[in-house]
Design a protein around this motif. Structure first.
Motif, PDB file in Angstrom:
ATOM      1  N   GLU A 180     -39.724   1.601  37.301  1.00 29.00           N
ATOM      2  CA  GLU A 180     -38.772   0.665  36.713  1.00 29.00           C
ATOM      3  C   GLU A 180     -38.153  -0.224  37.787  1.00 29.00           C
ATOM      4  N   LEU A 181     -38.003  -1.486  37.455  1.00 29.93           N
ATOM      5  CA  LEU A 181     -37.289  -2.450  38.286  1.00 29.93           C
ATOM      6  C   LEU A 181     -36.096  -2.964  37.497  1.00 29.93           C
ATOM      7  N   LEU A 182     -34.943  -3.021  38.139  1.00 20.42           N
ATOM      8  CA  LEU A 182     -33.746  -3.556  37.492  1.00 20.42           C
ATOM      9  C   LEU A 182     -33.129  -4.591  38.418  1.00 20.42           C
ATOM     10  N   PHE A 183     -33.061  -5.820  37.946  1.00 20.28           N
ATOM     11  CA  PHE A 183     -32.537  -6.909  38.765  1.00 20.28           C
ATOM     12  C   PHE A 183     -31.014  -6.979  38.608  1.00 20.28           C
ATOM     13  N   LEU A 184     -30.333  -6.904  39.746  1.00 22.97           N
ATOM     14  CA  LEU A 184     -28.878  -6.937  39.774  1.00 22.97           C
ATOM     15  C   LEU A 184     -28.343  -8.279  40.265  1.00 22.97           C
ATOM     16  N   GLY A 185     -29.233  -9.152  40.692  1.00 27.82           N
ATOM     17  CA  GLY A 185     -28.851 -10.481  41.139  1.00 27.82           C
ATOM     18  C   GLY A 185     -30.078 -11.326  41.383  1.00 27.82           C
ATOM     19  N   THR A 186     -30.060 -12.583  40.913  1.00 30.30           N
ATOM     20  CA  THR A 186     -31.269 -13.414  40.966  1.00 30.30           C
ATOM     21  C   THR A 186     -30.999 -14.835  41.442  1.00 30.30           C
ATOM     22  N   SER A 187     -29.799 -15.091  41.972  1.00 28.08           N
ATOM     23  CA  SER A 187     -29.472 -16.414  42.488  1.00 28.08           C
ATOM     24  C   SER A 187     -29.631 -16.427  43.999  1.00 28.08           C
ATOM     25  N   SER A 188     -29.733 -17.615  44.566  1.00 30.90           N
ATOM     26  CA  SER A 188     -29.794 -17.754  46.027  1.00 30.90           C
ATOM     27  C   SER A 188     -28.524 -18.437  46.526  1.00 30.90           C
ATOM     28  N   GLY A 189     -28.057 -17.996  47.679  1.00 29.50           N
ATOM     29  CA  GLY A 189     -26.949 -18.670  48.340  1.00 29.50           C
ATOM     30  C   GLY A 189     -25.591 -18.359  47.756  1.00 29.50           C
ATOM     31  N   THR A 190     -25.366 -18.775  46.525  1.00 29.95           N
ATOM     32  CA  THR A 190     -24.085 -18.553  45.855  1.00 29.95           C
ATOM     33  C   THR A 190     -24.351 -18.079  44.431  1.00 29.95           C
TER      34      THR A 190
END
Length: 321
Positions: A2-12
């Motif tokens: 399983e993969l769970l994304f907790l953040g997907t933005s760059s920089g800010t």
């Protein structure tokens, strides 16, 4: 897996996206690992089925703030939860003095032991019981790495025909053999488990890359991987305008590489805040459309709190945690 994304933005961060962090675990298991830990990761974890008590290791791809500024607070919170199990931190050499300086300055005392490893020490260092972990250097403004996670063990079925041919009666000893343990029969015979196990399936591999302007550097590590998670900070048109200075990839560059490397599933993440939901040249849809011109396999654009399940046949499906 399983993969769970907790953040997907760059920089800010944006209203919809926190900055880089992704969790990985065997499906349904309590132990898990974290790749990158931006500021705000703890807030995302409050909405995830994960506990800091069961965190096994943190892998930092590089030391830009949108990938590591959340780590000191996460370590402190784990201590306040009365965690006692050791924790492994893997990352570039300056990670250790950075954390030690913060801990000393803030008088942070952790009630659990922390050990440090350099990416170059992988895969020789056994970090996790569930995975063999490798690291590959990438091209970015700071030393940056990709981490590959390959199953350390795969389930294997018993060779029932051979058991019957050798006159081994069904009993709890069959379960011992399937677990890989040799057994002794009542008649004095000793059976080696390896002789009664059929070949296992191919171990699955997930590669999670840090910031990188040259996807081809992953040629050896990611070739044939079941999943590649890679930044697609820009579309090619915007990357051409921005220039090479930031040392990031476009969706087109990553997609072309993924096709050449026979990657089973491609997950793009780390999108510039300029890209919003909806349609148009500055939308996440434009990133997806560009990637699809070069990669015809299963393609996903990660969103915060997206959960992906990788089945035993290498198929990746997205749900919401």
């Amino acid at each position: 897996m399983e993969l769970l994304f907790l953040g997907t933005s760059s920089g800010t961060p944006t209203r919809q996206r926190n900055m880089s962090a992704v969790a990985l675990r065997m499906r349904g298991a309590r132990p898990w690992v974290l790749v990158d830990c931006a500021e705000g990761t703890q807030h995302r974890l409050l909405r995830a089925p994960l506990s800091l008590v069961h965190l096994q290791a943190v892998f930092i791809t590089h030391l830009h703030g949108d990938h590591c500024y959340g780590l000191p607070g996460l370590l402190a919170s784990a201590g306040m939860l009365n965690r006692t199990e050791p924790l492994v931190l893997v990352g570039p050499a300056p990670l250790r003095p950075m954390l030690e300086c913060i801990m000393e300055s803030t008088q942070l005392r952790l009630p659990y032991p922390v050990s440090y490893l350099l990416p170059e020490e992988l895969p020789d260092a056994a970090v996790l019981p569930e995975f063999r972990v490798s690291a590959a250097p990438l091209s970015h403004r700071l030393p940056s790495y990709a981490y590959g996670f390959t199953e350390a063990r795969v389930e294997r079925k018993l060779d029932l025909e051979r058991l019957k041919a050798d006159g081994v009666p069904a009993s709890p000893l069959w379960g011992e053999l399937q677990q890989g343990r040799d057994v002794a029969l009542a008649d004095g015979r000793r059976l080696a488990a390896e002789d009664y196990l059929l070949p296992g399936r191919r171990p699955r591999t997930v590669v999670i890359a840090g910031d990188n302007d040259t996807p081809e550097l992953l040629a050896a590590q990611a070739h044939g991987a079941d999943v590649l998670v890679h930044e697609a900070t820009y579309t090619q048109e915007i990357l051409d305008k921005v220039g090479p200075g930031p040392q990031h990839s476009s969706a087109l560059k990553v997609a072309r590489f993924a096709a050449q490397a026979a990657v089973g599933n491609l997950v793009l993440t780390h999108f510039s805040p300029r890209y919003q939901e909806g349609d148009g040249p500055l939308s996440v849809s434009a990133i997806e459309a560009e990637a699809r011109t070069a990669y015809d396999g299963p393609l996903f654009l990660a969103r915060d709190l997206d959960q992906y399940v990788l089945d035993r046949q290498g198929g990746l499906e997205r749900g919401i945690s």
